[in-house]
Structure formats: C-alpha cells, structure tokens
Design an enzyme around this catalytic site. Structure first.
Site, PDB file in Angstrom:
ATOM      1  N   HIS A  88       5.134   7.290  14.851  1.00  0.00           N
ATOM      2  CA  HIS A  88       5.513   8.047  15.216  1.00  0.00           C
ATOM      3  C   HIS A  88       6.182   9.269  15.295  1.00  0.00           C
ATOM      4  O   HIS A  88       6.284   9.742  13.547  1.00  0.00           O
ATOM      5  CB  HIS A  88       6.955   7.447  15.092  1.00  0.00           C
ATOM      6  CG  HIS A  88       8.349   8.092  15.650  1.00  0.00           C
ATOM      7  ND1 HIS A  88       7.890   8.374  17.095  1.00  0.00           N
ATOM      8  CD2 HIS A  88       9.154   8.345  16.179  1.00  0.00           C
ATOM      9  CE1 HIS A  88       8.792   9.697  17.479  1.00  0.00           C
ATOM     10  NE2 HIS A  88       9.857   9.488  16.635  1.00  0.00           N
ATOM     11  N   ASN A  95       9.020  15.665  18.604  1.00  0.00           N
ATOM     12  CA  ASN A  95       9.081  14.371  19.270  1.00  0.00           C
ATOM     13  C   ASN A  95       9.065  14.116  20.400  1.00  0.00           C
ATOM     14  O   ASN A  95      10.433  14.354  21.519  1.00  0.00           O
ATOM     15  CB  ASN A  95      10.204  14.325  18.108  1.00  0.00           C
ATOM     16  CG  ASN A  95      10.770  12.544  17.869  1.00  0.00           C
ATOM     17  OD1 ASN A  95      10.288  11.847  19.264  1.00  0.00           O
ATOM     18  ND2 ASN A  95      11.796  12.475  17.194  1.00  0.00           N
ATOM     19  N   CYS A 120      12.395   5.122  20.362  1.00  0.00           N
ATOM     20  CA  CYS A 120      11.269   6.021  19.877  1.00  0.00           C
ATOM     21  C   CYS A 120      10.556   4.980  19.483  1.00  0.00           C
ATOM     22  O   CYS A 120       9.160   5.076  19.231  1.00  0.00           O
ATOM     23  CB  CYS A 120      11.614   7.264  18.923  1.00  0.00           C
ATOM     24  SG  CYS A 120      12.759   8.691  18.843  1.00  0.00           S
TER      25      CYS A 120
HETATM   26  O1  UT7 Z   1      12.620   9.570  16.601  1.00  0.00           O
HETATM   27  C1  UT7 Z   1      13.775   9.327  16.077  1.00  0.00           C
HETATM   28  C2  UT7 Z   1      13.791   9.146  14.669  1.00  0.00           C
HETATM   29  N1  UT7 Z   1      14.465  10.711  14.464  1.00  0.00           N
HETATM   30  C3  UT7 Z   1      14.291  11.309  13.332  1.00  0.00           C
HETATM   31  O2  UT7 Z   1      12.912  10.552  12.910  1.00  0.00           O
HETATM   32  C4  UT7 Z   1      14.684  12.490  13.394  1.00  0.00           C
HETATM   33  C5  UT7 Z   1      15.684  13.043  11.977  1.00  0.00           C
HETATM   34  N2  UT7 Z   1      15.698  13.622  11.472  1.00  0.00           N
HETATM   35  C6  UT7 Z   1      15.224  15.253  10.957  1.00  0.00           C
HETATM   36  O3  UT7 Z   1      13.863  15.891  11.707  1.00  0.00           O
HETATM   37  C7  UT7 Z   1      15.669  16.122  10.287  1.00  0.00           C
HETATM   38  O4  UT7 Z   1      17.193  15.233   9.453  1.00  0.00           O
HETATM   39  C8  UT7 Z   1      16.204  16.956  11.119  1.00  0.00           C
HETATM   40  C9  UT7 Z   1      14.644  17.544  11.381  1.00  0.00           C
HETATM   41  C10 UT7 Z   1      16.752  16.873  12.125  1.00  0.00           C
HETATM   42  C11 UT7 Z   1      17.029  17.767  10.357  1.00  0.00           C
HETATM   43  O5  UT7 Z   1      16.642  18.331   9.132  1.00  0.00           O
HETATM   44  P1  UT7 Z   1      17.057  18.087   7.287  1.00  0.00           P
HETATM   45  O6  UT7 Z   1      16.568  18.603   6.327  1.00  0.00           O
HETATM   46  O7  UT7 Z   1      17.853  16.921   7.446  1.00  0.00           O
HETATM   47  O8  UT7 Z   1      19.128  19.151   7.462  1.00  0.00           O
HETATM   48  P2  UT7 Z   1      20.067  18.692   7.661  1.00  0.00           P
HETATM   49  O9  UT7 Z   1      20.362  18.091   9.049  1.00  0.00           O
HETATM   50  O10 UT7 Z   1      20.643  18.338   6.674  1.00  0.00           O
HETATM   51  O11 UT7 Z   1      20.462  20.659   8.021  1.00  0.00           O
HETATM   52  C12 UT7 Z   1      20.126  21.320   6.664  1.00  0.00           C
HETATM   53  C13 UT7 Z   1      21.247  22.738   7.417  1.00  0.00           C
HETATM   54  C14 UT7 Z   1      22.469  22.560   7.741  1.00  0.00           C
HETATM   55  O12 UT7 Z   1      23.204  23.474   7.619  1.00  0.00           O
HETATM   56  P3  UT7 Z   1      24.025  23.766   6.133  1.00  0.00           P
HETATM   57  O13 UT7 Z   1      25.510  22.270   6.518  1.00  0.00           O
HETATM   58  O14 UT7 Z   1      23.330  22.743   5.490  1.00  0.00           O
HETATM   59  O15 UT7 Z   1      25.066  25.186   6.136  1.00  0.00           O
HETATM   60  C15 UT7 Z   1      22.623  22.503   9.044  1.00  0.00           C
HETATM   61  O16 UT7 Z   1      23.131  22.733  10.151  1.00  0.00           O
HETATM   62  O17 UT7 Z   1      20.188  23.028   8.499  1.00  0.00           O
HETATM   63  C16 UT7 Z   1      21.077  23.815   9.733  1.00  0.00           C
HETATM   64  N3  UT7 Z   1      20.457  23.180  10.702  1.00  0.00           N
HETATM   65  C17 UT7 Z   1      20.031  24.408  11.418  1.00  0.00           C
HETATM   66  N4  UT7 Z   1      19.027  25.390  10.928  1.00  0.00           N
HETATM   67  C18 UT7 Z   1      18.648  26.274  11.828  1.00  0.00           C
HETATM   68  C19 UT7 Z   1      20.403  22.095  11.452  1.00  0.00           C
HETATM   69  N5  UT7 Z   1      19.873  22.936  12.522  1.00  0.00           N
HETATM   70  C20 UT7 Z   1      19.368  24.283  12.249  1.00  0.00           C
HETATM   71  C21 UT7 Z   1      17.882  24.610  13.567  1.00  0.00           C
HETATM   72  N6  UT7 Z   1      18.199  25.668  12.535  1.00  0.00           N
HETATM   73  N7  UT7 Z   1      17.352  24.255  14.489  1.00  0.00           N
END
Ligand code: UT7
Length: 323
Positions: free
Chosen positions: A250, A280, A114
C-alpha cells in the site's frame, strides 16, 4: 491438483488532473520539501468535479479486461474495494457491472479503507475456491479528494484519486508454492483503534464528513503490522521473504514502505514504489502499483509477489501470489 485464482489481466486509470505539492503552498502553511521528505509524495491525481469512483473503476476494469482479452460477459462477479462510493447505495460495483454490459453474475463493494484491496482479493479468492465464481474482476477505486478537509495540512496533502483492477480466473495448479495465482492470504482488524483514522460523518450521523488521522500513531502501527502480516501470508504459502521477487505495498508513505522492507530483510530494489506519483489512493493503491509495475517491466509472469496494506479500522492484511 489444486484450484488457484490466477491473475489473467491488470489495468488502471488515473484522472487527468495532476496536482504537484507546490499547489498546496498557495493555501496552506506547508512546503514541497516537507511533503516530499515526510511522505515521499511529489504529486497526485484528483478527479474532475463530475467524475465519480464508479467512472474511475469502470475505466480501470476496461483496461484489465482488454489486457485479459475478455469482455464483461466473461465475468461472473465483481468485488470492488472502496470507501468513497458514488452513492450510499447501490454499490459502485453494480454501477460498474451495468457499464461493462454484464447482465449475469453478481457485484458488491468491500469497505476496509486502505486495506480494502487486500480484503477484496482475499474474498474474490474465496469465491473462486468455493466454486461460486470462475472469473472475478477485483477493483480498487477511490475519490478521497471528496473527503479531504482542505484546511488540514496534516491530511489533505497525502491523498489522491485513482483506480486499478485485476481479473482473476480459476486454473488448476499442482498445489505447490510454484503454482501461479493466489497462494495465501492473511486478514486482520482491531476496532479499538478507530480514533486513529476515520471520517467524522456518514449516513447515520447526518453528514458526509472529513478524513481525520493521527498520522504518527498510524505510522507506529504500520511497519510492525505490515511486516508481520506479510510474513504470515508467506509462511502459509510455504515460502519466506527470500523467495519474494516484489513487495507491492500500500502506497501511503515511502518511510513506511522502506521500514517494512527493511524489517522483512529485503532491499528497496525489490519493492514497487508509486507513492511519489499517486499519493495515497487508499484501496486503489495496490492494484495501481501492480498495473504500473507490470507496465514498467518490473513484474513478470512467475514472479512471487507479496502485497500488504493497513488503514482505518485499523484493518490490515497481506496476500502472497505468483504472477
Ligand atoms: O493509508 C492509511 C494509513 N495512513 C498512513 O499510513 C499514514 C501514516 N502516517 C504518516 O504517513 C506520517 O505520520 C505523516 C506523513 C502523516 C506525518 O509525518 P510524521 O513524521 O509522523 O510527522 P508528525 O505528524 O509527527 O508531524 C510533525 C510536524 C508537526 O509539527 P510540530 O507539532 O512538530 O510542530 C506537524 O504539525 O509536522 C507538522 N506538519 C506539517 N508541516 C508542514 C503536519 N503536516 C504538515 C504539512 N506541512 N503538510
């Protein structure tokens, strides 16, 4: 007097197929609401089955050349940032070179995931300033849809396909921060963080593999490292955050974009945001945002821009440039 790599053309290309968040509700335990609120993404483009990264890159390059009033024959080098090249080799860049009718000069790919476009821009600038090229096409192009695990809701809803391109040209400046062109760059990587974001396959491990990400861990690194690298690039240019007209970040997550702007003390009306429409697109996201930002009338000649990106590696960096 000082040589500067000045942007003289910009363009982009997005595949025709647009996929709204609601599509994923049919096959995954997810919702439009979750995707919007957690990432800011509303839709993304996916390449057609027979459409490759070099196809997208060529279309973006043609648009940038048209914007510059140039043809492939006017270009000395192509630096193409991608992690999803058509073939293991040759580079996607040499395929674009052939399609543009360029029979001289040289072309190669840069792979920093990225952060790829920031690395490509910095390398293109170095080629120009060291006298190895006068005009360089810098492209970011990706088909991340090809490396998604469609059963993994935590990654497959976040990425999209697309391409963007800039034409850089050697021009003389005064050697001051008021010059047009690339003013300063900052590149970093730290391979200890490999497991946070990687593809679990590749040529020497016998498979193509799928993208794996510990999103919340990457998130933790992102805001801090992005604000820092942007500040370093600006400082090297003899400038500060107050001088910035546009942050062109980005486009991974609106919350990362907002957090970085806040840490830099800049309001969101000085940030070009396209994540809602593209998702992304990895190395394509910054040139896409530059091209769309210009089309929208946000970015104007003379504006000071800072671009910043982080991704797999981890690799991250920033470029300060005057448009
Ligand atoms: O470009 C390269 C660099 N990449 C990035 O910059 C990505 C960086 N990370 C992010 O953008 C965020 O961390 C995400 C959008 C990927 C996730 O957001 P978050 O607020 O960090 O959520 P999380 O990973 O802590 O997950 C929260 C909850 C989890 O459930 P539990 O364990 O709290 O019950 C996940 O299982 O959300 C759940 N979850 C979803 N729920 C519905 C994860 N993906 C989904 C989904 N739909 N698609």
């Amino acid at each position: 007097m000082a040589g500067r790599s000045v942007v003289v053309g910009v363009g982009h290309y997005l595949p025709e197929r647009v996929v709204p968040n609601a599509e994923f509700e049919k096959t995954l335990d997810t919702s439009d609401e979750w995707i919007r609120t957690r990432s800011g993404i509303e839709r993304r483009h996916f390449a057609a089955e027979d459409e490759t990264t070099s196809d997208l890159a060529t279309r973006a390059a043609e648009a940038a050349l048209a914007d510059a009033g140039l043809t492939g024959e006017d270009i000395d080098a192509i630096v193409l940032a991608t992690s999803t090249a058509d073939l293991t080799f040759p580079s996607a860049a040499t395929m674009v070179q052939a399609r543009l009718g360029m029979t001289k000069g040289f072309a190669f790919d840069v792979q920093a995931v990225c952060a790829g476009f920031v690395f490509a821009l910095s390398n293109a600038n170095a080629l120009i300033l060291s006298g190895q090229a006068k005009r360089v096409l810098v492209i970011g192009a990706e088909t991340f849809s090809r490396i998604m695990d469609w059963t993994d809701r935590s990654t497959c809803v976040l990425f999209g396909d697309g391409a963007g391109a800039l034409v850089l040209e050697l021009q003389e400046g005064e050697g001051t921060p008021q010059d047009r062109g690339i003013l300063a760059t900052d590149l970093n990587s730290d391979g200890r963080y490999k497991d946070l974001l990687y593809v679990d396959g590749g040529v020497s491990t016998h498979t193509t593999g799928h993208l794996r990400m510990q999103g919340n861990q990457v998130f933790r690194h992102a805001v801090e490292k992005l604000a820092k690298t942007a500040e370093i690039a600006l400082d090297r240019a003899g400038l500060g955050a107050d001088d910035v007209d546009w942050i062109v970040p980005h486009q991974a997550n609106i919350r990362i974009i907002q957090g970085t702007a806040k840490k830099m003390g800049l309001p969101m009306d000085r940030v070009v945001v396209t994540v809602q429409d593209h998702g992304n697109t990895s190395a394509a996201s910054i040139p896409l945002a530059l091209s769309v930002g210009k089309e929208r009338g946000q970015i104007k000649p003379g504006d000071l821009i800072v671009t910043e990106a982080i991704g797999g590696g981890l690799a991250w960096g920033a470029v300060a440039l005057r448009w």
